[in-house]
Each structure stands twice: as structure tokens, then as C-alpha cells.
Design a protein around this motif. Sequence first.
Motif, PDB file in Angstrom:
ATOM      1  N   PRO A   1       6.896  -8.719  17.041  1.00  0.00           N
ATOM      2  CA  PRO A   1       7.799  -7.975  16.149  1.00  0.00           C
ATOM      3  C   PRO A   1       7.313  -6.542  15.961  1.00  0.00           C
ATOM      4  N   ALA A   2       8.262  -5.624  15.748  1.00  0.00           N
ATOM      5  CA  ALA A   2       7.896  -4.199  15.770  1.00  0.00           C
ATOM      6  C   ALA A   2       7.473  -3.629  14.424  1.00  0.00           C
ATOM      7  N   HIS A   3       8.157  -4.040  13.361  1.00  0.00           N
ATOM      8  CA  HIS A   3       8.094  -3.262  12.124  1.00  0.00           C
ATOM      9  C   HIS A   3       6.660  -3.057  11.613  1.00  0.00           C
ATOM     10  N   GLY A   4       5.921  -4.143  11.446  1.00  0.00           N
ATOM     11  CA  GLY A   4       4.572  -4.031  10.883  1.00  0.00           C
ATOM     12  C   GLY A   4       3.650  -3.208  11.759  1.00  0.00           C
ATOM     13  N   ALA A   5       3.751  -3.392  13.061  1.00  0.00           N
ATOM     14  CA  ALA A   5       2.839  -2.659  13.956  1.00  0.00           C
ATOM     15  C   ALA A   5       3.195  -1.178  14.000  1.00  0.00           C
ATOM     16  N   LEU A   6       4.493  -0.849  13.846  1.00  0.00           N
ATOM     17  CA  LEU A   6       4.863   0.568  13.768  1.00  0.00           C
ATOM     18  C   LEU A   6       4.232   1.200  12.521  1.00  0.00           C
ATOM     19  N   LEU A   7       4.246   0.445  11.423  1.00  0.00           N
ATOM     20  CA  LEU A   7       3.661   0.964  10.174  1.00  0.00           C
ATOM     21  C   LEU A   7       2.143   1.081  10.311  1.00  0.00           C
ATOM     22  N   ALA A   8       1.510   0.031  10.834  1.00  0.00           N
ATOM     23  CA  ALA A   8       0.048   0.053  10.979  1.00  0.00           C
ATOM     24  C   ALA A   8      -0.362   1.181  11.905  1.00  0.00           C
ATOM     25  N   SER A   9       0.378   1.343  12.974  1.00  0.00           N
ATOM     26  CA  SER A   9       0.041   2.379  13.939  1.00  0.00           C
ATOM     27  C   SER A   9       0.190   3.769  13.301  1.00  0.00           C
TER      28      SER A   9
ATOM     29  N   VAL B   1      12.045   4.492   8.621  1.00  0.00           N
ATOM     30  CA  VAL B   1      13.466   4.196   8.386  1.00  0.00           C
ATOM     31  C   VAL B   1      14.320   5.432   8.686  1.00  0.00           C
ATOM     32  N   SER B   2      13.790   6.627   8.348  1.00  0.00           N
ATOM     33  CA  SER B   2      14.611   7.819   8.577  1.00  0.00           C
ATOM     34  C   SER B   2      14.597   8.237  10.055  1.00  0.00           C
ATOM     35  N   GLN B   3      13.587   7.781  10.804  1.00  0.00           N
ATOM     36  CA  GLN B   3      13.487   8.280  12.182  1.00  0.00           C
ATOM     37  C   GLN B   3      13.844   7.252  13.249  1.00  0.00           C
ATOM     38  N   GLU B   4      13.856   5.978  12.882  1.00  0.00           N
ATOM     39  CA  GLU B   4      14.018   4.953  13.911  1.00  0.00           C
ATOM     40  C   GLU B   4      15.425   5.012  14.508  1.00  0.00           C
ATOM     41  N   THR B   5      15.482   5.065  15.828  1.00  0.00           N
ATOM     42  CA  THR B   5      16.798   5.198  16.466  1.00  0.00           C
ATOM     43  C   THR B   5      17.169   3.976  17.292  1.00  0.00           C
ATOM     44  N   SER B   6      16.240   3.025  17.406  1.00  0.00           N
ATOM     45  CA  SER B   6      16.537   1.883  18.277  1.00  0.00           C
ATOM     46  C   SER B   6      15.785   0.648  17.816  1.00  0.00           C
ATOM     47  N   LYS B   7      16.379  -0.461  18.069  1.00  0.00           N
ATOM     48  CA  LYS B   7      15.701  -1.743  17.827  1.00  0.00           C
ATOM     49  C   LYS B   7      15.531  -2.480  19.156  1.00  0.00           C
ATOM     50  N   ALA B   8      15.473  -1.739  20.226  1.00  0.00           N
ATOM     51  CA  ALA B   8      15.263  -2.380  21.537  1.00  0.00           C
ATOM     52  C   ALA B   8      13.916  -3.090  21.546  1.00  0.00           C
TER      53      ALA B   8
ATOM     54  N   PHE C   1       0.847  -1.203   0.000  1.00  0.00           N
ATOM     55  CA  PHE C   1       0.000   0.000   0.000  1.00  0.00           C
ATOM     56  C   PHE C   1       0.882   1.252   0.000  1.00  0.00           C
ATOM     57  N   ASP C   2       0.428   2.279  -0.715  1.00  0.00           N
ATOM     58  CA  ASP C   2       1.156   3.555  -0.738  1.00  0.00           C
ATOM     59  C   ASP C   2       1.373   4.100   0.665  1.00  0.00           C
ATOM     60  N   ALA C   3       0.321   4.023   1.476  1.00  0.00           N
ATOM     61  CA  ALA C   3       0.408   4.569   2.841  1.00  0.00           C
ATOM     62  C   ALA C   3       1.475   3.828   3.644  1.00  0.00           C
ATOM     63  N   ILE C   4       1.600   2.529   3.390  1.00  0.00           N
ATOM     64  CA  ILE C   4       2.605   1.740   4.106  1.00  0.00           C
ATOM     65  C   ILE C   4       4.008   2.134   3.628  1.00  0.00           C
ATOM     66  N   THR C   5       4.141   2.347   2.307  1.00  0.00           N
ATOM     67  CA  THR C   5       5.452   2.773   1.778  1.00  0.00           C
ATOM     68  C   THR C   5       5.862   4.111   2.398  1.00  0.00           C
ATOM     69  N   GLN C   6       4.889   5.020   2.489  1.00  0.00           N
ATOM     70  CA  GLN C   6       5.210   6.338   3.080  1.00  0.00           C
ATOM     71  C   GLN C   6       5.569   6.195   4.556  1.00  0.00           C
ATOM     72  N   ALA C   7       4.770   5.411   5.275  1.00  0.00           N
ATOM     73  CA  ALA C   7       5.044   5.236   6.710  1.00  0.00           C
ATOM     74  C   ALA C   7       6.420   4.598   6.902  1.00  0.00           C
ATOM     75  N   GLN C   8       6.755   3.686   6.005  1.00  0.00           N
ATOM     76  CA  GLN C   8       8.030   2.985   6.117  1.00  0.00           C
ATOM     77  C   GLN C   8       9.203   3.933   5.871  1.00  0.00           C
ATOM     78  N   ALA C   9       9.048   4.831   4.880  1.00  0.00           N
ATOM     79  CA  ALA C   9      10.129   5.789   4.602  1.00  0.00           C
ATOM     80  C   ALA C   9      10.365   6.659   5.838  1.00  0.00           C
ATOM     81  N   ARG C  10       9.266   7.105   6.464  1.00  0.00           N
ATOM     82  CA  ARG C  10       9.421   7.912   7.678  1.00  0.00           C
ATOM     83  C   ARG C  10      10.091   7.101   8.778  1.00  0.00           C
TER      84      ARG C  10
END
Length: 395
Positions: free
Chosen positions: A287-295, A57-64, A46-55
Motif C-alpha cells: 500500500p502507498a499511503h503510509g510509505a509516502l508519508l514515511a518517505s 493530499v494536495s499534490q497526489e495526482t495518481s493512485k496507480a 505525529f505532527d510531521a505525519i499530519t504535515q506530510a499528509q496535507a502535502r
Amino acid sequence: MLDALSLLPDDPILGLAAVCRADDNPKKVDLTVGIYMDESGVCPVFDAITQAQARLVSQETSKAYLPPAGVEGFNPGMQKLVLGENSTALADGRVSSIQAPGGCGALRIGAEIIQAASPGAKVWVSDPTWPVHIPLLGSVGLQFSTYRYYDAETHGVNFEAMMEDLKGAASGDIVLLHGCCHNPCGADLSQEQWKIIGDMAEAQGFMPFIDIAYQGLGDGLDADAAGLRQLAERLPEMIIAASCSKNMGLYRERTGCTLFVGKNAESADALLSQAKVAARRVYSMPPAHGALLASAVLSDPELTASWQSELHAMCARINGLRSDLVEKLQASTGRDFEFIRAEKGMFSFLGLSGDQVQALRDDYSVYMLGSSRINVAGVNARNIDYLADSIAKVL
Ligand SMILES: Cc1ncc(COP(=O)(O)O)c(C=O)c1O
């Protein structure tokens, strides 16, 4: 010791998809696994997911590690999505939820909670149901009964038979219901029928466990959740397993949510605390990635609008394909396939015999499950004529 374990066959659905992938016939048609495919046969992001993902990736500072209930913001977003903005259960504070690894993880957490509350409880499942339900819930220790659901003669729900069987569901039993877009048959309950199930649950004391993996792909986000919302408004307790795999295209990101509707805020809190402990003993943290995007998509109005419009287009395309398929099949076979138009979501049974399904595979490289369940979203303008002609030939 491990040597005692024998080689198991592939999962029937995933195994069949692999056979299809290996088929080099350029005309092959893949109607196997339940993923949405666009006109070019691709399962899109989805376009919205691609946009959320770009944000992200540029903002994520931790994988804790995430906290045990998951991404902050994901749970409130999912509660509103599933139960609706105006849910009184939500307003009364008797809802809690936990992020889970996909709809399967959400079902598993629901099963763990049922097993903790009532070991070996009986779960009533529809005949047929998604084949993964039984191993997924059964491995926790739950027991099963089936209720009749799909009538192969009428190609619809046999509600009389369903009610007759569910009269046997006692207080403390669980009734597993597909929230919408029934997998594998595509035949859904009407709102009146959901109401009757609610009456029966109230009178008999069984608890609904709703699996909603296709919200937004039948008639729209609100319409698809209307049945379960009715139940959440009136029943003291229920569990819902929701998936973001299909309606946000997050399949491989394993993003889902188990929602608990409790008698009151205290029981909702207790259920969440139990769910966190259950998750800890099964997989620890989601896992974090998908839920960060969905959120992100659920909390940003622009992303929400973009996601909803793309989802709406997918839903419209599936319903358009259903109509096209009816026309083409009726023209090529002279038989009545009108039922395909009335069914919802990605799946329908074509009503073919095992031999006919096998002949489609062997002679035409048309792949569907042995039950003749098709993924409607695998149909497109390039393959629909070949598909309808091949079916006519095996009939
Ligand atoms: C009926 C049903 N429930 C749950 C799921 C779980 O989906 P996932 O774990 O991929 O989110 C699926 C996936 O195909 C499904 O068809």
C-alpha cells in the motif's frame, strides 16, 4: 466444503481489547494492545505525519500501482534509519530492501525468503516471544525451536540459559531476535550480549533475523538499533523486519520494510529480486499511503526534526511512566517493582498470576494480558493511582 470450517475464537489480544472497549466502568484501564497512547488515552498522529499528509493530499495526482519494491525514497530512508548513516554494510552496497505491509508483512517476506533458500529451516524464537511470530512464520513452512530468554524470578534476561540453548543453533538455522523493546517482556540484551550473539553466529553459522518494531521507543533511534547494527557490520548475511507502525504512528497504514544484508552487492540484488517475486505471489504491491508519508518525513530535514523530537518525547514519557509506576506500586504493595524501570519500550510483565489478572479484570476493570503483560503507555496521570491500588488489592 466451507461448511466444514468451525467458528474460531477472537485473537486473544484483540479479543481482550474488545471486551475492554465494551466495559462501561468509567474507571476502566486498558493496558492490552501495543499501541502508544498519550496522556489523554489517545493514539496520536505525529505532527510531521499530519504535515506530510496535507502535502500529499494536495499534490497526489495518481493512485496507480506502486512499483513492487514500494515508494521510491522509502527504502533508502529506511535503510539509513535502521542501519545508521555510517553503516559499512550500506557503504559496501550489500544491503537491499523492499517495502512491506507493516512489520507483519516485513516478517512474512523475510520468512518467504528463508523458506525459498532453505525449505523448512529451523527458526529459534525466544521464550516468550510475540505470539504472532509462530503463526506468521510457521504458515510459510518454517520450523521452530525455542531458546530460554526471560527469567520470571529475576525479571530479566537469563543470558546464560539463552547462550546454552543457542549453542544448539546449527549452520543454516535462523535465530529470531527482537531488535529492542522485547515484546512481551521489555527485557533487552546489552551491547556486550549482542556482541556475544555475533560471536556465536560467526562461529556456528546461524543467521540472525531481527524484528525491530519499536525503534526509538526504548532509548532512542540509534541506541535501539545499536545491537542489530553490530551484527550487520560483521556478519555476512541477515534479514531485518522493520515497522513504522509505532515509531511513526502509522499503525493502520501498514508500513514496514524488509532489509536484506547480503554477502555482496550481487546477493543483495538477488535477495531483492526474490522478495519482489514473493510479494507478488502473496499480495502483489504494497500500500502507498503510509510509505509516502514515511518517505516524506525521512527525506525532509524539517519533518525529520519534528518527528524525531515528538518520538523522543514519547520515549521519555514511557520511561517516566515506568518510574512513576515503580514508585506507586512499591508504595501501594510494599513489593519490589524496580525491574519495570530497567525494562524498555511499551511492555513489561507485572509477575501476577492468572487468577490475579482475572480478578483485576472482573473486580476493577483493569485489563492486561493473561500473562500480566502490560502496555506501559496505557498508564496516565488519571489512572495510575487506581491501577496501583487495584493491583495492591489483588495481591
Ligand atoms: C514484536 C512485534 N513485531 C512486529 C510487529 C508488527 O507490527 P505491524 O505489523 O503493526 O507493523 C509487532 C506489533 O505489535 C510487534 O509487537
